[in-house]
Design an enzyme around this catalytic site. Structure first.
Site, PDB file in Angstrom:
ATOM      1  N   GLY A   1      40.363  59.942 -85.838  1.00 48.62           N
ATOM      2  CA  GLY A   1      40.186  60.530 -87.222  1.00 48.62           C
ATOM      3  C   GLY A   1      40.030  59.141 -88.227  1.00 48.62           C
ATOM      4  O   GLY A   1      40.531  59.262 -89.286  1.00 48.62           O
TER       5      GLY A   1
ATOM      6  N   PRO B   1      36.813  58.945 -82.518  1.00 46.52           N
ATOM      7  CA  PRO B   1      36.498  58.513 -83.991  1.00 46.52           C
ATOM      8  C   PRO B   1      36.231  59.423 -85.013  1.00 46.52           C
ATOM      9  O   PRO B   1      36.320  58.864 -86.458  1.00 46.52           O
ATOM     10  CB  PRO B   1      35.303  57.442 -83.722  1.00 46.52           C
ATOM     11  CG  PRO B   1      35.300  57.416 -82.301  1.00 46.52           C
ATOM     12  CD  PRO B   1      35.910  58.582 -81.780  1.00 46.52           C
TER      13      PRO B   1
ATOM     14  N   CYS C   1      27.824  79.080-109.529  1.00 49.14           N
ATOM     15  CA  CYS C   1      28.350  79.701-110.587  1.00 49.14           C
ATOM     16  C   CYS C   1      29.987  79.794-110.375  1.00 49.14           C
ATOM     17  O   CYS C   1      30.539  80.455-110.091  1.00 49.14           O
ATOM     18  CB  CYS C   1      28.307  81.343-110.566  1.00 49.14           C
ATOM     19  SG  CYS C   1      28.734  82.230-111.979  1.00 49.14           S
ATOM     20  N   GLU C   2      30.434  78.515-110.613  1.00 53.28           N
ATOM     21  CA  GLU C   2      31.870  78.048-110.023  1.00 53.28           C
ATOM     22  C   GLU C   2      31.993  76.828-110.952  1.00 53.28           C
ATOM     23  O   GLU C   2      31.307  75.726-110.937  1.00 53.28           O
ATOM     24  CB  GLU C   2      31.977  77.866-108.731  1.00 53.28           C
ATOM     25  CG  GLU C   2      32.328  78.878-107.818  1.00 53.28           C
ATOM     26  CD  GLU C   2      33.394  79.711-108.118  1.00 53.28           C
ATOM     27  OE1 GLU C   2      34.482  79.462-108.702  1.00 53.28           O
ATOM     28  OE2 GLU C   2      33.255  80.931-107.334  1.00 53.28           O
TER      29      GLU C   2
ATOM     30  N   TYR D   1      38.925  69.453-100.784  1.00 55.12           N
ATOM     31  CA  TYR D   1      39.966  68.457-100.627  1.00 55.12           C
ATOM     32  C   TYR D   1      40.172  67.461-101.445  1.00 55.12           C
ATOM     33  O   TYR D   1      40.837  66.442-101.572  1.00 55.12           O
ATOM     34  CB  TYR D   1      39.147  67.433 -99.392  1.00 55.12           C
ATOM     35  CG  TYR D   1      39.168  68.259 -98.062  1.00 55.12           C
ATOM     36  CD1 TYR D   1      40.032  69.190 -97.735  1.00 55.12           C
ATOM     37  CD2 TYR D   1      38.104  68.149 -97.166  1.00 55.12           C
ATOM     38  CE1 TYR D   1      40.187  69.884 -96.307  1.00 55.12           C
ATOM     39  CE2 TYR D   1      38.024  68.525 -96.061  1.00 55.12           C
ATOM     40  CZ  TYR D   1      38.823  69.647 -95.623  1.00 55.12           C
ATOM     41  OH  TYR D   1      38.873  70.124 -94.227  1.00 55.12           O
TER      42      TYR D   1
ATOM     43  N   ARG E   1      34.751  61.297 -88.167  1.00 50.32           N
ATOM     44  CA  ARG E   1      33.707  60.958 -88.942  1.00 50.32           C
ATOM     45  C   ARG E   1      32.971  59.590 -88.772  1.00 50.32           C
ATOM     46  O   ARG E   1      32.077  59.402 -89.543  1.00 50.32           O
ATOM     47  CB  ARG E   1      34.192  61.326 -90.415  1.00 50.32           C
ATOM     48  CG  ARG E   1      34.969  60.449 -91.173  1.00 50.32           C
ATOM     49  CD  ARG E   1      35.442  60.998 -92.330  1.00 50.32           C
ATOM     50  NE  ARG E   1      36.610  61.994 -92.052  1.00 50.32           N
ATOM     51  CZ  ARG E   1      37.148  62.896 -92.940  1.00 50.32           C
ATOM     52  NH1 ARG E   1      36.535  62.699 -94.320  1.00 50.32           N
ATOM     53  NH2 ARG E   1      38.048  63.655 -92.692  1.00 50.32           N
TER      54      ARG E   1
END
Length: 471
Positions: free
Chosen positions: A280, A323, A397-398, A370, A325
């Protein structure tokens, strides 16, 4: 004092000033090289990737579009393979996977990590060597496990007693019974709080993954796998989270995982030959991020394992890393077309600039999900205007449909301009949705002045294909 706001982080006190790490650039047109793939550069203000101006890519493929730098992807894969030459390096299929990418992973000598039947299907379609595949997931069904066994997946990482029971039953009886032992690793939680977002920290006790070492569940899971006649216990798997820069978490995790290796040897008389330390590893999304090079990570992780093994009287096991991303993340950018630019008056006479693009949370949910930070650049022309702190938002629409929370863009950004966001290779296309019935963008691979579509843009026909109506 809390800085929260009922409308979300974007409206919190101080948000208008931008984050403390963001500095106004001398030239708002300039790229920050370590945020972009290796072939990205600007020529007369126009961003080029893989030798192709993004203006040409936008004209040919439309926007929004993901642009995947094949040379960069392969170079990062090789860098990890060479730095961790004595490890098995597993590419994270969940970050981004297509048949083309699976083939690149195979050609660069990496293994492949999948965590769903769909990802396994892509690997199968790509002709990936199943012996080099690891199968993750916290809720693998009996049908999914049977398929993995039938295909000869190289290792299955069990995550619960239910999975151990299912796999034991499948391999001991019925038509899916294999003619060889099925290799299994046991995922454990080491009780490590990785320095990352709560939702991507995966080794603390109170979450859904793995068997707890401290509670004794991990040792019991090892015992049950070892007793299953058709299962081959290979070792333990640990993963402390994602977007991690600090190796101290790996040190604590390795100490606890290897101590369990020693306990299994001493109490069960079993020497497990493998350990997966997860990974990670972090990437640079903005100027605040400073990821370590693979060679440095490899040296630090070898030293950690060798030290702990000496202390425990263990032979160093075969090691694996993931690894995450760090391979595909920096290899992709997303190009958008600006639709509107709006100045919004705020309390106290302040004003905020909203730059709306033709994508948003349907192609990059990470900012909303996130609170992730991204950068961006004016990609289709040069500008002589000064920088202006802007917020890049999507068309959904947010109110939380934000792509880039804060960035200094030239003050003359206008409808029709192209913007590009770097480091969108990981979890953007994978998490993409049809929210508001949006069509998911294509993935366009570029290399040596040529482009090809590796995942096509969805069509209106695709959108309606599963809508069976009322008949």
């Amino acid at each position: 004092m809390s800085t929260t706001h009922e409308a979300g982080w974007a409206h919190a006190p101080g948000a208008l000033r931008g984050p403390s790490w963001l500095r106004e650039p001398a030239d708002p047109n300039a790229l920050v090289p370590h945020l972009w793939s290796r072939t990205a550069r600007k020529v007369d203000g126009v961003l080029q990737v893989g030798g192709i101006p993004v203006t040409e890519l936008a004209a040919q493929h439309g926007t929004p579009a993901y642009v995947l730098d094949e040379d960069d992807f392969r170079a990062r894969a090789r860098a990890f393979r060479e730095a961790f030459s004595d490890f098995d390096v597993f590419y994270a299929g969940k970050a981004f996977l297509s048949t083309a990418v699976a083939r690149w992973v195979a050609e660069e000598g990496l293994h492949l990590d999948v965590c769903s039947a769909g990802e396994l299907l892509v690997a199968e379609r790509a002709g990936f060597d199943m012996a080099r595949v690891g199968y993750h997931g916290n809720n693998k069904s009996e049908a999914e496990l049977a398929r993995a066994v039938r295909l000869g997946v190289g290792r299955i990482i069990v995550d619960s007693f239910d999975e151990v029971e299912r796999l034991t039953r499948l391999t001991a009886e019925g038509p899916d019974r294999p003619d060889r032992l099925v290799r299994v690793m046991v995922r454990v939680t080491a009780g490590v709080e990785a320095h990352t977002h709560e939702y991507i920290a995966t080794a603390h006790e109170d979450q859904k993954f793995g068997f707890s070492i401290t509670s004794g569940d991990a040792l019991e899971a090892v015992r049950r796998v070892q007793e299953a006649p058709a299962l081959e216990l290979r070792g333990l798997h640990s993963h402390i989270g994602s977007q991690i820069f600090d190796s101290s978490g790996f040190e604590v995790a390795a100490r606890r995982v290897l101590a369990l290796h020693a306990r299994v040897r001493d109490e069960l008389g079993v020497v497990m030959p493998e350990t997966d330390l997860g990974g990670g590893f972090g990437i640079a999304y903005t100027t605040q991020d400073d990821p370590a090079e693979p060679a440095r990570l490899a040296a630090e992780m070898r030293a950690i394992v060798e030290h702990e093994c000496r202390a425990l009287g263990l032979d160093v096991p075969r090691l694996s890393i993931e690894p995450g991303r760090a391979i595909v993340g920096p290899s992709m950018c997303t190009i958008y077309t600006v639709g509107t630019v709006k100045e919004v008056a705020l309390d106290g006479g302040a004003r905020r600039t909203y730059v709306s693009v033709d994508g948003g949370m349907s192609d990059n949910i990470r900012t909303a999900l996130y609170d992730a930070d991204y950068s961006c650049t004016l990609a289709g022309r040069d500008s002589g205007a000064a920088g202006r702190l802007s917020r890049v938002v999507g068309k959904h629409c947010e109110a939380g449909d934000v792509v880039v929370k804060d960035e200094f863009l030239p003050a003359d950004v206008a409808p029709g301009d192209l913007l590009a966001v770097p480091a969108t290779g990981a979890y953007c296309r994978s998490l993409a949705s049809n929210y508001n019935h949006a069509l998911r963008p294509p993935v366009v691979a570029v290399r040596d002045g040529a482009s090809r579509v590796v995942v096509r843009r969805e069509t209106e026909e695709d959108l309606l294909a599963t809508d069976v109506g009322d008949e």
